[in-house]
Design a protein around this motif. Sequence first.
Motif, PDB file in Angstrom:
ATOM      1  N   UNK A 137      13.196  51.095 -44.728  1.00  7.18           N
ATOM      2  CA  UNK A 137      14.502  50.554 -44.339  1.00  7.18           C
ATOM      3  C   UNK A 137      14.699  50.614 -42.830  1.00  7.18           C
ATOM      4  N   UNK A 138      14.102  51.606 -42.184  1.00  8.24           N
ATOM      5  CA  UNK A 138      14.224  51.727 -40.734  1.00  8.24           C
ATOM      6  C   UNK A 138      13.573  50.562 -39.994  1.00  8.24           C
ATOM      7  N   UNK A 139      12.635  49.868 -40.659  1.00  5.09           N
ATOM      8  CA  UNK A 139      11.869  48.814 -39.999  1.00  5.09           C
ATOM      9  C   UNK A 139      12.481  47.425 -40.173  1.00  5.09           C
ATOM     10  N   UNK A 140      13.568  47.311 -40.891  1.00  8.72           N
ATOM     11  CA  UNK A 140      14.161  45.999 -41.148  1.00  8.72           C
ATOM     12  C   UNK A 140      15.590  45.964 -40.598  1.00  8.72           C
ATOM     13  N   UNK A 291      23.795  46.879 -32.449  1.00  7.17           N
ATOM     14  CA  UNK A 291      23.407  48.182 -32.968  1.00  7.17           C
ATOM     15  C   UNK A 291      22.373  48.066 -34.086  1.00  7.17           C
ATOM     16  N   UNK A 292      22.513  47.044 -34.952  1.00  8.90           N
ATOM     17  CA  UNK A 292      21.555  46.841 -36.048  1.00  8.90           C
ATOM     18  C   UNK A 292      20.174  46.488 -35.504  1.00  8.90           C
ATOM     19  N   UNK A 293      20.114  45.607 -34.490  1.00 12.91           N
ATOM     20  CA  UNK A 293      18.835  45.239 -33.882  1.00 12.91           C
ATOM     21  C   UNK A 293      18.206  46.445 -33.182  1.00 12.91           C
ATOM     22  N   UNK A 294      19.032  47.212 -32.462  1.00 10.66           N
ATOM     23  CA  UNK A 294      18.516  48.374 -31.738  1.00 10.66           C
ATOM     24  C   UNK A 294      17.929  49.394 -32.692  1.00 10.66           C
ATOM     25  N   UNK A 295      18.613  49.667 -33.801  1.00  9.78           N
ATOM     26  CA  UNK A 295      18.142  50.657 -34.774  1.00  9.78           C
ATOM     27  C   UNK A 295      16.779  50.287 -35.344  1.00  9.78           C
ATOM     28  N   UNK A 296      16.562  48.991 -35.622  1.00  6.71           N
ATOM     29  CA  UNK A 296      15.332  48.561 -36.282  1.00  6.71           C
ATOM     30  C   UNK A 296      14.174  48.357 -35.310  1.00  6.71           C
ATOM     31  N   UNK A 297      14.469  47.939 -34.074  1.00  3.48           N
ATOM     32  CA  UNK A 297      13.398  47.573 -33.139  1.00  3.48           C
ATOM     33  C   UNK A 297      12.910  48.740 -32.292  1.00  3.48           C
ATOM     34  N   UNK A 298      13.689  49.835 -32.212  1.00  2.00           N
ATOM     35  CA  UNK A 298      13.291  50.973 -31.384  1.00  2.00           C
ATOM     36  C   UNK A 298      13.326  52.253 -32.205  1.00  2.00           C
TER      37      UNK A 298
END
Length: 385
Positions: A137-140, A291-298
């Motif tokens: 889930x962390x990767x999407x 925030x959603x993009x930041x959580x998944x991409x980094x």
Amino acid sequence: MLNGSLPIFSSFGENIYASDVVRQAVNKIVTELMKLQIAHTRDFKKYDASTPQDSSIQGVLDRPNEIMTTSDLLSKIGWSIFLYYNAWVYPTRDSEGRLTGLYPITPSQVTFKQDATGRLYVILDFLSGYQSPPIPYDDIIHYRYQYSVNDLMGGDMTGNPDQRALLETLKLNHTMMQSISKGIKASYAVNGIIKSKTIINKELNEPLIKQFEDDLKKSEHGFLHLGLDTDYTPIDKNIKVADKDTIKFIDDKILRHFGMNTAILSSDFTPEQYESFYQSSLEHIVIGLGQAFTRALFSRKAQIGFGNEIIFIPQYLEFMTMSQKIAAVRILGDRGDVYENEVRRIFGLRPDPELNGIRMMSLNYINVKNAEEYQLKKLGTSKEE
């Protein structure tokens, strides 16, 4: 889950997008979201200004995949938000873990699972019948709209859009539109009665009836020509249709659900009205997507330790009057916070290559890089002193 429900979610429900008012409202919001710029920034010192990065990640943000532009990506995300209250974007990476693409997806069913270490996974089912393997889930990228009663998904307890209140208004709107349609049809029905005082000769009377109908359709004179032996009695229909105040009330009630009004919908708004619309309908989505993009991409270390972040940037100045643009440029220019080519773009001028990287400030409007040296010369001292 702790509340006893099974964390499997499917999309279903009545289609509110059959309403033209709803489609226009959602389309307006999505159109505004498509104007956002997506940037990879890095904050080297916490709470200092973030610096845009010329990185491979920025390259993907500018061209998400083989068939989409950034605006296309934002359009797909925007419609998913309002259709399903959940938007999913799958990031692809190469063998070394570098980001290579962003693909918006619309799963018909999502199953959440957890392994023995506590890491959360999602299994995505699609209408084609394909089922994905467990994806960390962390990767999407997952954006949840109206995230409230459900622990994992946006929407209601089942992870679906909660549209019950809106549906009631839409049913009322549908009934009103039906009544207007029936009223219009009724106005073309029988309008009156012609009474003949003599015995009617059918063959002689048919041309007269035909002429009478033609006169009704044309309404050229406002009068009907009748013989001395006929009388015309109009039928008072007294057709009742919804008045404009009722129609406006229902339209406004639907639009309020999306945080807008008719001025925004018709693009006849003032800067103050747009600012209110942005704050009520767009700002929380803009912040949440970043925030959603930041959580998944980094990773956590890349985000917190090194200040990497994905931000979505709105173009406020596009909606200002000329006097407001001038005032904004003066405020930013006096502080040296705006590049010369940014000023040109604000006023609709083509960027000048000779002005690349140049900022001016109010100290006689010299280059920002030379401001300190200029001040020291005026004081008669050196930089070392």
